[in-house]
Scaffold this active site. Sequence first.
Site, PDB file in Angstrom:
ATOM      1  N   ASP A 156      43.770  63.811  38.157  1.00 10.10           N
ATOM      2  CA  ASP A 156      44.836  64.718  37.707  1.00 10.10           C
ATOM      3  C   ASP A 156      44.326  65.770  36.706  1.00 10.10           C
ATOM      4  OD1 ASP A 156      44.579  62.667  35.832  1.00 10.10           O
ATOM      5  OD2 ASP A 156      46.704  62.157  35.773  1.00 10.10           O
ATOM      6  N   ASP A 169      42.141  50.437  28.636  1.00  7.63           N
ATOM      7  CA  ASP A 169      41.466  49.676  29.695  1.00  7.63           C
ATOM      8  C   ASP A 169      40.209  50.414  30.140  1.00  7.63           C
ATOM      9  OD1 ASP A 169      42.709  51.778  31.040  1.00  7.63           O
ATOM     10  OD2 ASP A 169      44.345  50.501  31.717  1.00  7.63           O
ATOM     11  N   ASP A 174      38.279  51.449  33.317  1.00  8.80           N
ATOM     12  CA  ASP A 174      38.290  51.557  34.777  1.00  8.80           C
ATOM     13  C   ASP A 174      36.929  52.007  35.288  1.00  8.80           C
ATOM     14  OD1 ASP A 174      40.938  50.810  34.854  1.00  8.80           O
ATOM     15  OD2 ASP A 174      41.652  52.877  34.652  1.00  8.80           O
TER      16      ASP A 174
HETATM   17  P1  ATP Z   1      45.731  55.310  29.908  1.00  5.94           P
HETATM   18  O1  ATP Z   1      44.927  55.383  28.663  1.00  5.94           O
HETATM   19  O2  ATP Z   1      47.163  55.493  29.642  1.00  5.94           O
HETATM   20  O3  ATP Z   1      45.416  54.130  30.779  1.00  5.94           O
HETATM   21  P2  ATP Z   1      44.441  56.762  32.013  1.00  5.94           P
HETATM   22  O4  ATP Z   1      43.992  58.186  32.098  1.00  5.94           O
HETATM   23  O5  ATP Z   1      43.388  55.722  32.061  1.00  5.94           O
HETATM   24  O6  ATP Z   1      45.318  56.629  30.712  1.00  5.94           O
HETATM   25  P3  ATP Z   1      45.557  55.467  34.293  1.00  5.94           P
HETATM   26  O7  ATP Z   1      46.958  55.491  34.789  1.00  5.94           O
HETATM   27  O8  ATP Z   1      44.971  54.199  33.825  1.00  5.94           O
HETATM   28  O9  ATP Z   1      45.497  56.561  33.142  1.00  5.94           O
HETATM   29  O10 ATP Z   1      44.665  56.088  35.452  1.00  5.94           O
HETATM   30  C1  ATP Z   1      43.251  56.038  35.441  1.00  5.94           C
HETATM   31  C2  ATP Z   1      42.691  57.348  36.010  1.00  5.94           C
HETATM   32  O11 ATP Z   1      43.104  57.506  37.364  1.00  5.94           O
HETATM   33  C3  ATP Z   1      43.165  58.597  35.298  1.00  5.94           C
HETATM   34  O12 ATP Z   1      42.391  58.871  34.163  1.00  5.94           O
HETATM   35  C4  ATP Z   1      43.002  59.650  36.374  1.00  5.94           C
HETATM   36  O13 ATP Z   1      41.659  60.049  36.487  1.00  5.94           O
HETATM   37  C5  ATP Z   1      43.356  58.884  37.648  1.00  5.94           C
HETATM   38  N1  ATP Z   1      44.787  59.013  37.982  1.00  5.94           N
HETATM   39  C6  ATP Z   1      45.789  58.178  37.618  1.00  5.94           C
HETATM   40  N2  ATP Z   1      46.970  58.592  38.099  1.00  5.94           N
HETATM   41  C7  ATP Z   1      46.727  59.712  38.789  1.00  5.94           C
HETATM   42  C8  ATP Z   1      47.542  60.616  39.543  1.00  5.94           C
HETATM   43  N3  ATP Z   1      48.849  60.422  39.655  1.00  5.94           N
HETATM   44  N4  ATP Z   1      46.932  61.655  40.144  1.00  5.94           N
HETATM   45  C9  ATP Z   1      45.591  61.822  40.045  1.00  5.94           C
HETATM   46  N5  ATP Z   1      44.787  61.040  39.354  1.00  5.94           N
HETATM   47  C10 ATP Z   1      45.330  59.979  38.736  1.00  5.94           C
HETATM   48 MG    MG Z   2      43.716  53.663  32.141  1.00  6.78          MG
END
Ligand code: ATP
Ligand code: MG
Length: 423
Positions: free
Chosen positions: A133, A53, A55
Amino acid sequence: MVVRHSPNTHHITEQDIYIKAKKILNSLNKANYEAYLVGGAVRDLLLDKSPKDFDIATSAHPEEVNRVFSSCRLIGRRFRLAHVHFGREYLEVATFRAPHHKNDHSGGKTTEDGRITHDNVYGTLEEDALRRDFTVNALFYDLQTGDVLDHVNGMDDIHKRQLRLIGDPETRYREDPVRMLRAIRFVAKLGFTIHPDTERPIYALGHLLKDIAPARLFDETLKLFHGGQALKTFHLLRQYDLFQYLFPLTEHSLLLDEDDTFLDFIETALSNTDKRINSGKSTTPAFLFAVMLWDKLNAHFEYHREEGQPAYQAMHKATNDVFSEQVRSIAVPRRFSNVSRDIWMLQARFTHKDCRSALAFIEHRRFRAAYDFYCLRASAGQLPAEECDWWTRFQFASPEDQEAMCEPFKRPKKRRRHRKRKK
Ligand code: ATP
Ligand code: MG
């Protein structure tokens, strides 16, 4: 301090960015707000993977985002977000957030033990980077200049292929213990290593997952097991002692599983799940829970049988026993747990191969799921392989061949008990 990685030092180009994400970035920029692509999309593009996705992070507050887009919806209490819709599809736009401290009354809240419960303190771009994170998840892509903005040395970790928490790891895990599960998920997905400082506290802090809302753990569990790396994830969760907090009954079964038969069963199931997902087929969480709880289900079934319950009731009670225990850790919605129950309850019907039962059974709406589970049992050595083969052939055979297959299994007619007719 921010380091700008210019377009000639990385290989993300404008064409890599999803067109709808570009539209949002451009509209926010035009309205004089800062806006960047952030998180998993930037990380995955830098690693030459296609993002799940796209963001977006912006300096605009949710209400301001709402004013820029006519098709915008604001959601969330713990974390207020804007969803910008394109028909049924939407992209997530989050306002820059600041880290915050205990007893902060401006919208951020943490519990006595440091856990974040509300997260609505808006901040600057840099603050937003620092509250994320892992360093590799805190990189921002600027569509206007093509630069990647890095406040946390994340680009270096991308090159080293390592996961490193931003700030003091123990504090960050205490703020949000789900980060331990996220670490496992990214290690499995990206093939990264975990920096020793980020890795060390996990063993001692796993128990904090007991305080996480079971509904949130359900979402995380799906991400862990339906991401195409379930088998690897399962091994990592056990290696880091985290599995027991998600599936306590399963962990207990595994501890008693001296000859590894249950372990084989789970591994076979998870590797099948990975194959299905990686070839674009659908999977249901019901199957995962049916697998994980299978051993304890049988133990409870035996117990109720010994108590003198008929088989059907014993099985019914056993399904209640195991799910009422499981939902204390992971809130499995009923629409899934009911399917798991059906999968289990239907296993007994595979022994009835007479024409009447067998032909009715293959028309049952849960036949497919029950059959997959039955054949999984066969491939894990719990049943003779021919049992699964028979049903595989039977369901696809012509009506004449079906008749020939089921005819030998004719059941002797039950003698009817003579009942007095009421007058
Ligand atoms: P994926 O490819 O699985 O979607 P992602 O890194 O994009 O991985 P998401 O859960 O979509 O993960 O979260 C988007 C962003 O939000 C992360 O990359 C991170 O920067 C931030 N984030 C998400 N969850 C947390 C958390 N629990 N604590 C701090 N930052 C977070
Ligand atoms: Mg994501």
